[in-house]
Design an enzyme around this catalytic site. Structure first.
Site, PDB file in Angstrom:
ATOM      1  N   SER A  36      17.563   5.767   0.604  1.00  0.00           N
ATOM      2  CA  SER A  36      18.491   5.682  -0.374  1.00  0.00           C
ATOM      3  C   SER A  36      19.335   4.782  -0.293  1.00  0.00           C
ATOM      4  CB  SER A  36      19.341   7.031  -0.014  1.00  0.00           C
ATOM      5  OG  SER A  36      20.352   7.304  -0.645  1.00  0.00           O
ATOM      6  N   LYS A  91       7.395  11.148 -12.865  1.00  0.00           N
ATOM      7  CA  LYS A  91       7.031  10.764 -14.129  1.00  0.00           C
ATOM      8  C   LYS A  91       8.415  10.390 -14.771  1.00  0.00           C
ATOM      9  CE  LYS A  91       9.091  13.002 -16.898  1.00  0.00           C
ATOM     10  NZ  LYS A  91      10.446  13.235 -17.275  1.00  0.00           N
ATOM     11  N   ASP A 169      12.392  10.344 -22.039  1.00  0.00           N
ATOM     12  CA  ASP A 169      12.006  10.848 -20.774  1.00  0.00           C
ATOM     13  C   ASP A 169      11.537  12.160 -20.797  1.00  0.00           C
ATOM     14  OD1 ASP A 169      12.706  10.118 -17.786  1.00  0.00           O
ATOM     15  OD2 ASP A 169      13.426  12.003 -18.223  1.00  0.00           O
TER      16      ASP A 169
HETATM   17  P1  NAP Z   1      19.009   9.798 -10.933  1.00  0.00           P
HETATM   18  O1  NAP Z   1      19.712  11.175 -10.467  1.00  0.00           O
HETATM   19  O2  NAP Z   1      19.226   8.707 -11.449  1.00  0.00           O
HETATM   20  O3  NAP Z   1      18.083   9.600  -9.405  1.00  0.00           O
HETATM   21  C1  NAP Z   1      17.128   8.566  -9.343  1.00  0.00           C
HETATM   22  C2  NAP Z   1      17.624   7.946  -7.795  1.00  0.00           C
HETATM   23  O4  NAP Z   1      16.829   6.848  -7.549  1.00  0.00           O
HETATM   24  C3  NAP Z   1      19.170   7.297  -7.791  1.00  0.00           C
HETATM   25  O5  NAP Z   1      20.025   8.514  -7.382  1.00  0.00           O
HETATM   26  C4  NAP Z   1      18.935   6.596  -6.668  1.00  0.00           C
HETATM   27  O6  NAP Z   1      18.904   7.159  -5.410  1.00  0.00           O
HETATM   28  C5  NAP Z   1      17.660   5.905  -6.724  1.00  0.00           C
HETATM   29  N1  NAP Z   1      17.720   4.782  -7.487  1.00  0.00           N
HETATM   30  C6  NAP Z   1      18.275   4.660  -8.805  1.00  0.00           C
HETATM   31  N2  NAP Z   1      18.055   3.199  -9.409  1.00  0.00           N
HETATM   32  C7  NAP Z   1      17.594   2.574  -8.535  1.00  0.00           C
HETATM   33  C8  NAP Z   1      17.149   1.252  -8.143  1.00  0.00           C
HETATM   34  N3  NAP Z   1      17.201   0.299  -9.255  1.00  0.00           N
HETATM   35  N4  NAP Z   1      16.403   0.764  -7.120  1.00  0.00           N
HETATM   36  C9  NAP Z   1      16.242   1.646  -6.134  1.00  0.00           C
HETATM   37  N5  NAP Z   1      16.692   3.018  -6.166  1.00  0.00           N
HETATM   38  C10 NAP Z   1      17.156   3.230  -7.350  1.00  0.00           C
HETATM   39  O7  NAP Z   1      17.260  10.385 -11.803  1.00  0.00           O
HETATM   40  P2  NAP Z   1      16.565  11.533 -11.731  1.00  0.00           P
HETATM   41  O8  NAP Z   1      17.190  12.442 -12.768  1.00  0.00           O
HETATM   42  O9  NAP Z   1      16.493  12.090 -10.315  1.00  0.00           O
HETATM   43  O10 NAP Z   1      15.298  11.058 -12.170  1.00  0.00           O
HETATM   44  C11 NAP Z   1      14.403  10.376 -11.458  1.00  0.00           C
HETATM   45  C12 NAP Z   1      12.886  10.493 -11.985  1.00  0.00           C
HETATM   46  O11 NAP Z   1      12.634  11.859 -11.834  1.00  0.00           O
HETATM   47  C13 NAP Z   1      12.888   9.963 -13.517  1.00  0.00           C
HETATM   48  O12 NAP Z   1      11.725   9.230 -13.571  1.00  0.00           O
HETATM   49  C14 NAP Z   1      12.933  11.294 -14.255  1.00  0.00           C
HETATM   50  O13 NAP Z   1      12.097  11.350 -15.467  1.00  0.00           O
HETATM   51  C15 NAP Z   1      12.211  12.341 -13.343  1.00  0.00           C
HETATM   52  N6  NAP Z   1      12.587  13.645 -13.541  1.00  0.00           N
HETATM   53  C16 NAP Z   1      13.913  14.014 -13.564  1.00  0.00           C
HETATM   54  C17 NAP Z   1      14.239  15.225 -13.773  1.00  0.00           C
HETATM   55  C18 NAP Z   1      15.530  15.627 -14.147  1.00  0.00           C
HETATM   56  O14 NAP Z   1      15.863  16.774 -14.197  1.00  0.00           O
HETATM   57  N7  NAP Z   1      16.528  14.884 -14.198  1.00  0.00           N
HETATM   58  C19 NAP Z   1      13.124  16.276 -14.019  1.00  0.00           C
HETATM   59  C20 NAP Z   1      11.828  15.839 -14.023  1.00  0.00           C
HETATM   60  C21 NAP Z   1      11.430  14.680 -13.750  1.00  0.00           C
HETATM   61  P3  NAP Z   1      19.578   6.600  -4.245  1.00  0.00           P
HETATM   62  O15 NAP Z   1      21.150   6.575  -4.586  1.00  0.00           O
HETATM   63  O16 NAP Z   1      19.579   7.729  -3.045  1.00  0.00           O
HETATM   64  O17 NAP Z   1      19.096   5.010  -3.796  1.00  0.00           O
END
Ligand code: NAP
Length: 312
Positions: A36, A91, A169
């Site tokens: 993280s 995804k 997305d």
């Molecule tokens: P998110 O809350 O923004 O989380 C992604 C995490 O990845 C961030 O909290 C950060 O974690 C890390 N991150 C972000 N930018 C980064 C970078 N440039 N380099 C390294 N680490 C980075 O997003 P999310 O909603 O969880 O979505 C993540 C993926 O899951 C996407 O592809 C999305 O399509 C998929 N998804 C999301 C959902 C949903 O309900 N939101 C549902 C199904 C699938 P740290 O701070 O811990 O590093």
């Protein structure tokens, strides 16, 4: 049998909502660490700031699940494969087809398991729909995929940056069901993408599909990210046999001619991890590029319109 030690990379919304609780409850996996950038750990386990730190410190952890936004995923998956890890990835898999092709080749070259997930495909109602369409064909099919970006991606600015997909997305989840259930090949015919004037990705998308079928089925989809009344994740289908199918709830409820046929809760991520365990046992990869190909075609063919500016 000993559980597989796994590390989760990227402790954001989906990792916290699904991956970590599902791993905690799993008989097949045991969380060993997190990676993280914010230093978030889980259940007091080690947290590393970068994947390289994890790989150096805990070489016996042979699996990673990559839950970051798609923009960084190609680099992270490549790095994991190079470190000798088997990989599960969220995804949309990558931001481009070229990157995904590269990962498939890289995993093969290194003899690693690469599991590229599509969570919406893991629903019994989706499998039942697929079976009916294989038998009865498709006359018309309409996808409506509407939800609130403020609810599902609160404050996540990456979704509005180039490569962030915007409403595509969640829309790609619909395409992952679409490509799974269709009994014949489908192609994007035309698309209209509406972008908030101050953002780089679309908030509303309308797509028309075509096929090679002589009876010219009518196939279309609409995605919208400003729906505040609740989620509308629906396929409305008329089969060539004259039956009307309504697949709702993102693939969790199927009615035929108004009669409920299947309805179930959310088992998607549990089923995905069970599938990953089977892939590991069989040393097999599973990557389905079809939804990303269709979505890329939407961006290639789509006409752009500007809409009102978006602010959180
Ligand atoms: P998110 O809350 O923004 O989380 C992604 C995490 O990845 C961030 O909290 C950060 O974690 C890390 N991150 C972000 N930018 C980064 C970078 N440039 N380099 C390294 N680490 C980075 O997003 P999310 O909603 O969880 O979505 C993540 C993926 O899951 C996407 O592809 C999305 O399509 C998929 N998804 C999301 C959902 C949903 O309900 N939101 C549902 C199904 C699938 P740290 O701070 O811990 O590093």
């Amino acid at each position: 049998m000993a559980r597989h030690k796994i590390a989760v990379i990227g402790v954001g919304k989906i990792a916290q909502d699904q991956h970590l609780p599902v791993i905690d409850a799993s008989d097949a996996f045991e969380l060993a660490a997190t990676v993280s950038t914010r230093g978030l750990s889980h259940n007091g386990l080690p947290a590393f700031r970068t994947p390289a730190e994890l790989y150096a410190a805990l070489p016996d952890v042979k699996l990673v699940s990559i839950c970051t936004p798609p923009g960084i995923r190609h680099q992270y998956v490549r790095e994991a494969l190079a470190a000798g890890k088997d990989v599960m990835m969220e995804k949309p898999p990558t931001t481009t087809i070229s990157e995904l092709d590269d990962l498939i080749a890289e995993a093969r070259k290194r003899g690693r398991v690469l599991y590229q997930t599509w969570h919406s495909q893991f629903n019994e109602a989706v499998d039942r729909t697929r079976a009916i369409l294989a038998e009865e064909g498709v006359s018309t099919l309409r996808i409506d995929w509407r939800e609130s970006v403020r609810k599902w991606h609160p404050g996540q600015d990456w979704v509005w940056e180039p490569g962030g997909f915007g409403v595509c997305d969640p829309g790609i989840n619909a395409l992952s069901i679409f490509s799974k259930i269709m009994p014949f090949p489908v192609f994007v015919q035309s698309a209209r993408l509406t972008f908030p004037a101050n953002r780089q990705t679309p908030v509303d998308v309308e797509i028309t599909f075509k096929s090679d079928q002589k009876h010219a089925p009518q196939l279309s989809a609409g995605f919208n990210w400003l729906e505040e009344s609740g989620e509308i994740w629906t396929f409305s289908i008329l089969t060539r046999a004259g039956n009307t199918l309504l697949l709702e709830g993102g693939g969790r409820r199927l009615s035929v001619n108004g009669e409920l046929v299947v309805e179930h809760g959310d088992h998607e991520y549990g089923a995905m991890y069970a599938h990953f365990a089977r892939l590991l046992d069989g040393k097999k990869s599973d990557v389905d590029a079809a939804p990303l190909r269709l979505m890329s075609d939407v961006f290639l063919l789509g006409a752009r319109e500007n809409g009102p500016e978006f602010e959180w």
